[in-house]
Scaffold this active site. Structure first.
Site, short mmCIF file in Angstrom:
data_model
loop_
_atom_site.label_atom_id
_atom_site.label_comp_id
_atom_site.label_asym_id
_atom_site.label_seq_id
_atom_site.Cartn_x
_atom_site.Cartn_y
_atom_site.Cartn_z
N ASN A 114 70.55 -75.78 38.65
CA ASN A 114 70.64 -75.22 40.24
C ASN A 114 69.72 -76.13 41.28
O ASN A 114 70.37 -76.18 42.24
CB ASN A 114 70.31 -73.74 40.38
N SER A 164 79.16 -78.40 44.42
CA SER A 164 79.52 -77.98 45.64
C SER A 164 81.00 -78.32 45.81
O SER A 164 81.52 -79.20 45.34
CB SER A 164 78.60 -78.87 46.69
N TYR A 177 75.39 -86.86 49.94
CA TYR A 177 75.00 -85.56 49.08
C TYR A 177 76.26 -85.32 48.13
O TYR A 177 76.08 -85.04 47.21
CB TYR A 177 74.83 -84.45 50.04
N LYS A 181 76.93 -84.68 44.35
CA LYS A 181 77.69 -83.57 43.55
C LYS A 181 79.14 -83.98 42.71
O LYS A 181 79.27 -83.33 42.20
CB LYS A 181 78.03 -82.43 44.77
N1 LIG Z 1 73.53 -73.42 50.60
C1 LIG Z 1 74.73 -74.06 50.30
O1 LIG Z 1 75.31 -74.04 51.43
C2 LIG Z 1 74.89 -74.65 49.10
C3 LIG Z 1 76.57 -75.12 49.06
C4 LIG Z 1 76.78 -75.67 48.08
C5 LIG Z 1 75.95 -75.99 46.91
N2 LIG Z 1 74.53 -75.82 46.96
C6 LIG Z 1 73.72 -76.05 46.04
O2 LIG Z 1 73.08 -75.00 45.62
C7 LIG Z 1 71.91 -75.29 44.87
C8 LIG Z 1 70.62 -74.31 45.32
O3 LIG Z 1 70.40 -74.57 46.70
P1 LIG Z 1 70.25 -73.59 47.76
O4 LIG Z 1 71.26 -73.33 48.73
O5 LIG Z 1 70.04 -72.36 47.01
O6 LIG Z 1 69.20 -74.10 48.43
P2 LIG Z 1 67.31 -73.60 48.64
O7 LIG Z 1 67.12 -72.43 49.12
O8 LIG Z 1 66.84 -75.07 49.35
O9 LIG Z 1 67.08 -74.02 47.21
C9 LIG Z 1 66.83 -75.09 46.57
C10 LIG Z 1 66.27 -74.93 45.33
O10 LIG Z 1 65.93 -76.12 44.67
C11 LIG Z 1 64.48 -76.46 43.95
N3 LIG Z 1 64.21 -77.95 44.14
C12 LIG Z 1 64.59 -78.69 45.07
N4 LIG Z 1 64.26 -80.07 44.79
C13 LIG Z 1 63.64 -79.73 43.56
C14 LIG Z 1 63.13 -80.59 42.39
N5 LIG Z 1 62.88 -81.91 42.65
N6 LIG Z 1 62.48 -80.07 41.49
C15 LIG Z 1 62.45 -78.76 41.22
N7 LIG Z 1 63.23 -77.99 42.06
C16 LIG Z 1 63.62 -78.55 43.24
C17 LIG Z 1 63.94 -75.91 45.37
O11 LIG Z 1 62.63 -75.33 44.78
P3 LIG Z 1 61.00 -75.90 45.11
O12 LIG Z 1 61.23 -76.09 46.69
O13 LIG Z 1 60.17 -74.88 44.83
O14 LIG Z 1 61.03 -77.17 44.56
C18 LIG Z 1 64.57 -74.63 45.58
O15 LIG Z 1 64.39 -73.53 44.67
C19 LIG Z 1 71.54 -76.78 45.22
O16 LIG Z 1 71.98 -77.50 44.11
C20 LIG Z 1 72.66 -76.91 46.41
O17 LIG Z 1 73.17 -78.47 46.53
C21 LIG Z 1 74.14 -74.99 48.17
#
Ligand SMILES: NC(=O)c1ccc[n+]([C@@H]2O[C@H](COP(=O)([O-])OP(=O)(O)OC[C@H]3O[C@@H](n4cnc5c(N)ncnc54)[C@H](OP(=O)(O)O)[C@@H]3O)[C@@H](O)[C@H]2O)c1
Length: 282
Positions: A114, A164, A177, A181
């Site tokens: 994730n 995504s 980005y 994906k």
């Molecule tokens: N929110 C949206 O609209 C959306 C839409 C489509 C897909 N996504 C995908 O959903 C996934 C989760 O994102 P989210 O929306 O929940 O965003 P978020 O709240 O920013 O969470 C991102 C998570 O990824 C971790 N992370 C980032 N870089 C990392 C690294 N180098 N090593 C380890 N952990 C890392 C962060 O943890 P730490 O800061 O503790 O490292 C955090 O727990 C992502 O892959 C994102 O691309 C999100």
């Protein structure tokens, strides 16, 4: 009454009276699940969803304070998660995730890829944004999967990756980005094809906008991101923005035996965003 306390009461009642509810509640009992990016947003919601279903969790991220908070909430469902501080863009950290999980639990049943990051960057923007996203979104996911696969073959487990909707729809301002994906979709198809005969399933979920910290961490202000989400929402067929729990439920379904015949597939959870808007008037 907190959600966890309410859950424990329901679970206790279900043990006595409703075997079928108990079965679905404890779907991941004794299953070892690694969740990356569990310190926030979708990953945190996944941690709670799997914890509720009885999983033994390894929760991964860089922010230990946040991970500890998540672990505390999960522990209220019964099992205390193993917290692993790791940056998935660093090879040694990736090794540590698998090594520590196997040392602690003896196996791996599910890997939820994730963790991910977003930079608002298009075709003519600095390539360093792209390099960072490749390091985390693609390379980190790839490496961790590679290390976990021998254990998943042993357990006949599975991988669910959070991709995504922008892997397939066109959004030039986040082109870099989107490319990362799209690579995860290719990873999912190829890995599913290679690992299917070994009994390992590989699937992806492809969310549209979800309320998390992702966009604020990308540099947008809270106000800007909410305005943008509202613009996107009005263009969606269902006009609904998902909550992290909606995505977590889909991830848990794909990781469960209920999805035992599903592999190599993507699952949009985007209010119909991928459908676009009809151009012909009735
Ligand atoms: N929110 C949206 O609209 C959306 C839409 C489509 C897909 N996504 C995908 O959903 C996934 C989760 O994102 P989210 O929306 O929940 O965003 P978020 O709240 O920013 O969470 C991102 C998570 O990824 C971790 N992370 C980032 N870089 C990392 C690294 N180098 N090593 C380890 N952990 C890392 C962060 O943890 P730490 O800061 O503790 O490292 C955090 O727990 C992502 O892959 C994102 O691309 C999100």
């Amino acid at each position: 009454m907190s959600e966890q306390v309410r859950y424990r009461r329901i679970k206790r009642v279900s043990c006595y009276y409703t075997a079928s509810i108990q079965l679905s509640v404890m779907e991941f009992e004794q299953k070892v699940v690694i969740i990356t990016g569990a310190s926030s947003g979708i990953g945190e919601a996944c941690a709670q969803t799997f914890a509720k279903a009885g999983a033994l969790l390894s929760i991964v991220g860089r922010n230990v304070e946040n991970l500890d908070q998540v672990a505390k909430k999960c522990a209220e469902y019964g099992n205390k998660p193993l917290v692993i501080k790791a940056d998935i863009s660093v090879a040694e950290d990736v090794e540590k995730i698998v090594k520590n999980t196997v040392a602690h639990y003896g196996k791996i049943d599910v890997l939820v890829n994730n963790a991910g990051m977003l930079r608002i960057a298009g075709l003519m923007d600095d390539i360093s944004n792209f390099d960072q996203m490749v390091g985390t979104n693609i390379r980190g996911t790839y490496l961790l999967s590679q290390k976990a696969i021998p254990h998943l073959i042993e357990s006949k487990g599975n991988i669910v990756t959070v991709s995504s909707v922008v892997s397939t729809i066109t959004e030039p301002v986040i082109m870099q980005y989107s490319m990362t994906k799209a690579a995860l979709d290719a990873f999912t198809r190829c890995a599913a094809s290679e690992l299917g005969p070994k009994g390992v399933r590989v699937n992806a979920v492809n969310p549209g906008p979800v309320f998390t910290n992702l966009f604020v961490r990308s540099g947008l202000t809270d106000e800007d991101y909410k305005t943008k989400f509202e613009e996107v929402r009005t263009s969606m067929r269902l006009k609904k923005i998902a909550e992290p729990e909606d995505v977590a439920n889909l991830v848990a379904f794909l990781a469960s035996d209920r999805a035992k015949c599903i592999t190599g597939s993507f699952h949009y959870i985007d209010g119909g965003l991928h459908l676009g808007n009809p151009v012909l008037r009735p």
